[in-house]
Structure formats: structure tokens, C-alpha cells
Design a protein around this motif. Structure first.
Motif, PDB file in Angstrom:
ATOM      1  N   TRP A 102      43.303  40.326  28.089  1.00 42.27           N
ATOM      2  CA  TRP A 102      44.531  41.088  27.887  1.00 42.27           C
ATOM      3  C   TRP A 102      45.324  41.290  29.171  1.00 42.27           C
ATOM      4  CZ3 TRP A 102      47.029  41.490  23.625  1.00 42.27           C
ATOM      5  CH2 TRP A 102      46.347  41.339  22.432  1.00 42.27           C
ATOM      6  N   SER A 103      44.655  41.329  30.303  1.00 41.09           N
ATOM      7  CA  SER A 103      45.389  41.381  31.580  1.00 41.09           C
ATOM      8  C   SER A 103      46.243  40.127  31.727  1.00 41.09           C
ATOM      9  CB  SER A 103      44.422  41.495  32.761  1.00 41.09           C
ATOM     10  OG  SER A 103      43.728  42.717  32.720  1.00 41.09           O
ATOM     11  N   LEU A 104      45.666  38.985  31.377  1.00 36.47           N
ATOM     12  CA  LEU A 104      46.391  37.721  31.496  1.00 36.47           C
ATOM     13  C   LEU A 104      47.455  37.571  30.410  1.00 36.47           C
ATOM     14  CD1 LEU A 104      43.406  35.350  32.346  1.00 36.47           C
ATOM     15  CD2 LEU A 104      45.160  36.202  33.902  1.00 36.47           C
ATOM     16  N   LEU A 105      47.112  37.949  29.179  1.00 36.05           N
ATOM     17  CA  LEU A 105      48.044  37.751  28.070  1.00 36.05           C
ATOM     18  C   LEU A 105      49.314  38.575  28.253  1.00 36.05           C
ATOM     19  CD1 LEU A 105      48.610  36.478  25.310  1.00 36.05           C
ATOM     20  CD2 LEU A 105      47.497  38.448  24.261  1.00 36.05           C
TER      21      LEU A 105
ATOM     22  N   PHE B 233      41.429  38.159  40.966  1.00 38.07           N
ATOM     23  CA  PHE B 233      40.051  38.313  41.451  1.00 38.07           C
ATOM     24  C   PHE B 233      39.283  39.338  40.613  1.00 38.07           C
ATOM     25  CE2 PHE B 233      40.558  36.759  46.131  1.00 38.07           C
ATOM     26  CZ  PHE B 233      40.873  35.506  45.643  1.00 38.07           C
ATOM     27  N   ILE B 234      39.947  40.422  40.248  1.00 35.33           N
ATOM     28  CA  ILE B 234      39.293  41.447  39.423  1.00 35.33           C
ATOM     29  C   ILE B 234      38.926  40.864  38.058  1.00 35.33           C
ATOM     30  CG2 ILE B 234      39.658  43.623  38.203  1.00 35.33           C
ATOM     31  CD1 ILE B 234      41.404  44.499  40.600  1.00 35.33           C
ATOM     32  N   ALA B 235      39.857  40.120  37.438  1.00 36.37           N
ATOM     33  CA  ALA B 235      39.581  39.502  36.140  1.00 36.37           C
ATOM     34  C   ALA B 235      38.424  38.510  36.244  1.00 36.37           C
ATOM     35  CB  ALA B 235      40.834  38.799  35.617  1.00 36.37           C
ATOM     36  N   ALA B 236      38.376  37.731  37.332  1.00 31.95           N
ATOM     37  CA  ALA B 236      37.295  36.764  37.530  1.00 31.95           C
ATOM     38  C   ALA B 236      35.940  37.469  37.648  1.00 31.95           C
ATOM     39  CB  ALA B 236      37.567  35.926  38.782  1.00 31.95           C
ATOM     40  N   ALA B 237      35.922  38.594  38.354  1.00 32.64           N
ATOM     41  CA  ALA B 237      34.672  39.352  38.524  1.00 32.64           C
ATOM     42  C   ALA B 237      34.166  39.868  37.175  1.00 32.64           C
ATOM     43  CB  ALA B 237      34.886  40.504  39.492  1.00 32.64           C
ATOM     44  N   PHE B 238      35.076  40.364  36.359  1.00 33.53           N
ATOM     45  CA  PHE B 238      34.676  40.852  35.037  1.00 33.53           C
ATOM     46  C   PHE B 238      34.119  39.718  34.184  1.00 33.53           C
ATOM     47  CE2 PHE B 238      37.266  44.736  35.753  1.00 33.53           C
ATOM     48  CZ  PHE B 238      36.346  45.666  35.291  1.00 33.53           C
ATOM     49  N   PHE B 239      34.785  38.570  34.168  1.00 33.26           N
ATOM     50  CA  PHE B 239      34.301  37.428  33.394  1.00 33.26           C
ATOM     51  C   PHE B 239      32.880  37.035  33.831  1.00 33.26           C
ATOM     52  CE2 PHE B 239      38.750  35.736  32.241  1.00 33.26           C
ATOM     53  CZ  PHE B 239      38.625  36.182  30.936  1.00 33.26           C
ATOM     54  N   PHE B 240      32.653  36.972  35.147  1.00 34.71           N
ATOM     55  CA  PHE B 240      31.358  36.514  35.646  1.00 34.71           C
ATOM     56  C   PHE B 240      30.242  37.502  35.315  1.00 34.71           C
ATOM     57  CE2 PHE B 240      28.057  36.465  38.906  1.00 34.71           C
ATOM     58  CZ  PHE B 240      27.627  35.151  38.812  1.00 34.71           C
TER      59      PHE B 240
ATOM     60  N   GLY C 135      43.190  47.426  31.724  1.00 37.37           N
ATOM     61  CA  GLY C 135      43.635  46.186  32.358  1.00 37.37           C
ATOM     62  C   GLY C 135      45.124  46.167  32.657  1.00 37.37           C
ATOM     63  N   PRO C 136      46.000  46.274  31.614  1.00 39.26           N
ATOM     64  CA  PRO C 136      47.437  46.304  31.880  1.00 39.26           C
ATOM     65  C   PRO C 136      47.869  47.486  32.747  1.00 39.26           C
ATOM     66  CG  PRO C 136      47.027  45.781  29.579  1.00 39.26           C
ATOM     67  CD  PRO C 136      45.706  46.167  30.180  1.00 39.26           C
ATOM     68  N   LEU C 137      47.198  48.654  32.577  1.00 37.35           N
ATOM     69  CA  LEU C 137      47.534  49.797  33.424  1.00 37.35           C
ATOM     70  C   LEU C 137      47.220  49.506  34.886  1.00 37.35           C
ATOM     71  CD1 LEU C 137      46.374  52.916  31.349  1.00 37.35           C
ATOM     72  CD2 LEU C 137      48.712  52.241  31.916  1.00 37.35           C
ATOM     73  N   ALA C 138      46.061  48.884  35.121  1.00 37.24           N
ATOM     74  CA  ALA C 138      45.690  48.539  36.497  1.00 37.24           C
ATOM     75  C   ALA C 138      46.692  47.561  37.106  1.00 37.24           C
ATOM     76  CB  ALA C 138      44.284  47.938  36.521  1.00 37.24           C
ATOM     77  N   VAL C 139      47.122  46.595  36.293  1.00 34.30           N
ATOM     78  CA  VAL C 139      48.129  45.645  36.775  1.00 34.30           C
ATOM     79  C   VAL C 139      49.417  46.371  37.119  1.00 34.30           C
ATOM     80  CG1 VAL C 139      49.569  43.679  36.115  1.00 34.30           C
ATOM     81  CG2 VAL C 139      47.147  43.694  35.518  1.00 34.30           C
TER      82      VAL C 139
END
Length: 514
Positions: A290-293, A449-456, A423-427
Motif C-alpha cells: 500500500w505504500s507503493l500503490l 528501504f523501509i518497505a524492503a525491510a518489511f518485505f524481508f 504506511g501512507p501516513l509515514a510516507v
């Protein structure tokens, strides 16, 4: 030698996988039973496929309603266009995240209603309300930006019915042999809806009708879908009058599914380690996705200065890739599992790892790319490969509990979508109004980087603790309900035995007297 238990991908349970010669069956899958089940499957296009088509198109429209604001808000604050608003970044972040305020509140209670009354009625009501609110969006925005918060929160509240209803419906309509394929086709509607809405939103916004047309068309399309759903949708094969006897028998033969109204064993569910792992991986998916979308259109405008029409088309490209990937991998997943090439638990973990760890690596690389073409390609890889998750954690609710799949989805979706708010709020808080390109790149680097860390990290926990076997609590309430009946039957049998014994003794006495 101690018996070794492995998961049987056909029956959905752990079974003794070692024969009398000590040979373990291939990857824990009973391929002989798989062949028998496959022979019972009705050929051709069936009513279950019609339900999948309806659910696909329903999720298509639901995501069109969700993501219309992603491009819509870019046009709504564009000072060079008419009828725009002076909303700052934090206000925009609140509007983008407000959908999930209501969404969180609805999941668990609506999942219980779906289990009790069936998914059809609840899905019908939700789609009508969301469609009407969408059509009214331009009017509500003209009153005040806080009315936009109310509109989006109410839409989230009623869209909270979608995932629990769809999972409840799938648990009734989809046999485990077809679970990967039909579930993926159903949920790929979310990506198809995102792709089309992101692509056409820019065209609508640049038309003579302006940005309000984005909301008129998506809301109107949802109302049209609702009409088809009312006439052709059904909560279960038992309630469907159009289904053939053979198809109904095939679907209702699935293991682990009960036709009784069972009370959800929340205490056992909340203590289940595989469920906790599922909640975590679902939550990290929501943050990254959702951060990306919601922010991809803003990224392309701020960094590469694309116009609204080009922006909408390029924003849709990664989700087109995700849709195509999900459709490509679903038959592969079912083939590997049903033919014993991979166990179902390992299969779920493998596909989820591809869907999370490849995007994580891509997001780390993305902010270092200065060329817009290279950046779009990497963004497409990051989001596109996320399509593997449709054969990963998304199927896992039904793997763990066919009886409570809707409630389980309601639980994980509720807790996971806290991340969809954050996510969107942080962005919104990371991004500033500073127009310096180096500052902007630094801000977007932090976001990626934050989104990548969550995925991993989320997938790592799923790999370590996740399972795909039917859990004991799936049947424990039903077994408890059956126990008193069994005790009554056992008592009756004992009483009959005692009477029979008495009659036999009398006969023996009479025989001796003679």
C-alpha cells in the motif's frame, strides 16, 4: 522405525507417509488419491467457475474504488487544473490512509456475519454503499477536505466485508485441488482493477469532465457489477439452483469443511503459531504494497516530472506485471503440489519468498537509478514479482482452516491493515515540501528501504514458523458438538446389550429347566 508424518496436499491433513517397506511417499503427497480426485472433477466450465468470474470482477471493481484516489488526488491538488484544492502533504496522507480507518473496524465482525448469513448478501450491501459514496466524492470534496476523510473511511468500513466474504465464498466453492489456480484468478481481480483504474484515471482527469469523472465511472461500474452478482451469485453450492449434481458432489467432498454452523474458536486461533506467522507476513505485505500503490504516482511526478496522463499509464505498468505474474504462477503451483513435486507447505513458502524477497532487493536498488526508464523497469520488477504471493500467504488461510477461512482472513486483514494506515501516513511525514531534487531522492530512498525491510523480515518469519496443514482447532468445535451425541448413542448401545444379555440368560435358564 518411527513413522514419519508429512502433509498430504490432497486431503489437506498430515498423514502417515511411510509404507510397509519404509518408503516415504513423494513430498508427503498421495498421488494415487490425487488421481482419483482428479477423475471425479467435472469437465468444462462449471458454476464454480462462474462464481470465480463474478468474484474476480467484484474485486476488480472494489480495487478500482480503492485506488481511484491515488491518481485522483494528484489531479485534485494540481494548481494548473480547474476545481482543485490546496491540500498539503499531511492532509493528502490522511486522505489516502483514511480508507483503512473504517476498514480495520469491519473485518472481524463482518467475517462472522458472512459465516452466519453467507457471503452473497453482505457483499451486495457493501458494493452498493461503496458505489454510492464514490459517485458522491466530488460533491463531498467541495464541502471540506474532512468530508473526504469521512467518505473514504465509510468506504473502508463497507469494503471491510470484501475479503472475509470472498474467502468465505472460496472456502465453499473451491476444492483443494484447484485452490491455487482459482484463488489466484479470483484475487488477481485486485491487480486488474488497479491496473485499469490507474491507467484510465489520467485519461479521465485530462478529459473535459475533469477529475470528477474518475469517481463517476468507477462508482457506476460497481453498481452494474452488483446487478450481475444479485442474479448469478450464490453463497454456496448447497444454495445454488443452477449447479449440476456431479459438480456439487465434487465440491462438497472437500476435506476439513463442515456444513454445520460452528462457533469460531478464537482462543485457539490466537494461540496458533502458524496463524501468528500469517498475521505478520500479511502485515508486512500491506505496508510494502500500500505504500507503493498509493505513492507511486507521486514518486513519478516529483522525481521524473511526468504529466498526469503519462503518470497514470506508467503507474499502472507495475500492477499489470503483478497481475500477469500471478496468473502465470498459479497453475504452476497447483501442478507442483498435486503431482507431488513439492509439499504444500514448502510450496507456499517458496512462492511467498519469491513474492517478497525479490521485491525487497529491487526496492533497495531503485533509488540509486537516475534514468527514468531504468527506474520504471525496477519498480515494475518490485511490484510485479509480488504476484507470487497469491500462491503464498493468500491461500494459507484456507490451508489452515477451511471452516473458518473467512474469519481467519478477517483477523489477519484487520491486524495487517494497521500497516496500510501507517504506511501512507509515514510516507506523508517523510516527504516534505522541499523541492530540491537531492532532498526528494533522500526522502524516497528512506521510503523504499523501509518497505524492503518489511518485505524481508515478514517473509523470514513466515518461512520459519508458517504451515499449510489443517489445524486441530478447525474441527475441535464440531467434535465437541458431536461428543454428546456419541455418548448418547454409546449409552443406548450399552443398554441394548444389557437387555440382550438378560434375554439370553433367561433362555439359558429355561433350556436347563427343560
Amino acid at each position: 522405525m518411527q513413522d514419519k508424518e508429512l502433509f498430504n496436499g490432497v486431503t489437506g491433513r498430515y498423514t502417515d507417509c511411510m509404507d510397509e517397506n519404509g518408503i516415504v511417499k513423494k513430498n508427503g503427497v498421495d498421488t494415487e488419491n490425487a488421481s482419483k480426485s482428479d477423475s471425479l472433477r467435472p469437465p468444462g466450465f462449471g458454476i464454480r467457475h462462474l462464481q470465480i468470474l463474478l468474484l474476480f470482477s467484484g474485486l476488480f471493481m472494489s480495487y478500482a474504488l480503492r485506488v481511484n484516489i491515488s491518481v485522483g488526488i494528484v489531479a485534485m491538488v494540481d494548481k494548473s487544473s480547474p476545481n482543485t484544492y490546496n491540500w498539503d502533504k499531511k492532509q493528502q496522507g490522511l486522505i489516502l490512509s483514511s480508507f483503512f480507518w473504517g476498514y480495520l473496524l469491519a473485518q472481524i465482525p463482518l467475517s462472522e456475519l458472512a459465516k452466519r448469513f453467507g457471503g452473497k448478501l453482505l457483499l451486495t450491501i457493501a458494493s452498493i454503499v461503496c458505489a454510492v459514496l464514490t459517485v458522491l466524492t466530488p460533491w463531498m470534496a467541495s464541502i471540506d477536505w474532512k468530508m473526504m476523510l469521512l467518505s473514504r473511511a465509510l468506504q473502508g468500513l463497507f469494503q471491510g466485508a470484501y475479503y472475509p466474504c470472498v474467502h468465505t465464498l472460496l472456502s465453499k466453492w473451491v476444492h483443494p485441488m484447484e485452490r491455487g489456480t482459482l484463488t489466484t484468478i479470483t484475487y488477481s481481480g485486485t491487480q486488474a482493477g488497479s491496473v485499469v483504474m490507474l491507467a484510465v484515471s489520467g485519461l479521465f482527469a485530462s478529459s473535459t469532465m475533469g477529475w470528477p469523472s474518475i469517481f463517476y465511472f468507477s462508482g457506476g461500474g460497481t453498481l452494474i457489477w452488483t446487478v450481475f452478482w444479485v442474479f448469478f451469485g450464490s453463497s454456496s453450492p448447497a444454495e445454488c439452483t443452477r449447479i449440476s449434481i456431479d459438480e456439487k458432489k465434487f465440491i462438497e467432498s472437500m476435506p476439513g469443511s463442515s456444513h454445520c454452523q460452528l462457533k469460531t474458536p478464537w482462543s485457539s486461533i490466537l494461540r496458533s503459531v502458524p496463524v501468528i506467522a500469517l498475521i505478520i507476513v500479511h502485515a508486512t505485505q500491506c505496508w510494502g504494497f500500500w505504500s507503493l500503490l498509493t505513492e507511486t504516482p507521486s514518486y513519478l511526478v516529483q522525481i521524473f516530472k511526468f504529466d498526469i496522463k503519462t503518470n497514470s499509464l506508467l503507474s499502472a505498468l507495475p500492477y499489470l506485471a503483478m497481475w500477469l505474474v500471478s496468473l502465470a504462477v498459479c497453475p504452476l503451483s497447483d501442478y507442483l503440489i498435486n503431482h507431488g513435486h513439492i509439499g504444500i507447505t514448502n510450496g507456499r513458502k517458496l512462492f511467498n519468498s519469491l513474492g517478497h524477497w525479490i521485491p525487497a532487493l529491487s526496492l533497495i536498488i531503485l533509488p540509486f537509478l537516475k534514468d527514468p526508464t531504468h527506474a520504471i523497469v525496477m519498480l515494475t520488477i518490485a511490484i510485479g514479482m509480488n504476484g507470487f504471493t497469491y500462491c503464498g500467504y493468500i491461500c494459507n488461510h484456507m490451508d489452515l482452516s477451511p471452516n473458518f477461512a473467512g474469519g481467519l482472513m478477517g483477523l489477519t486483514n484487520t491486524l495487517a491493515n494497521i500497516m496500510s494506515i501507517l504506511g501512507p501516513l509515514a510516507v506523508g511525514y517523510i516527504l516534505t515540501d522541499d523541492n530540491d531534487i537531492d532532498v526528494k531522492m533522500s526522502e524516497w530512498k528512506s521510503i523504499f528501504f523501509i518497505a524492503a525491510a518489511f518485505f524481508f523480515l515478514g517473509n523470514l518469519i513466515f518461512v520459519i514458523f508458517g504451515k499449510a496443514s489443517i489445524q486441530p482447532w478447525n474441527d475441535e468445535i464440531e467434535q465437541q458438538q458431536k461428543l454428546p451425541q456419541q455418548q448418547v448413542q454409546t449409552t443406548a448401545v450399552h443398554q441394548d446389550d444389557e437387555r440382550l444379555g438378560s434375554h439370553i440368560n433367561i433362555i439359558r435358564v429355561n433350556s436347563c429347566d427343560k
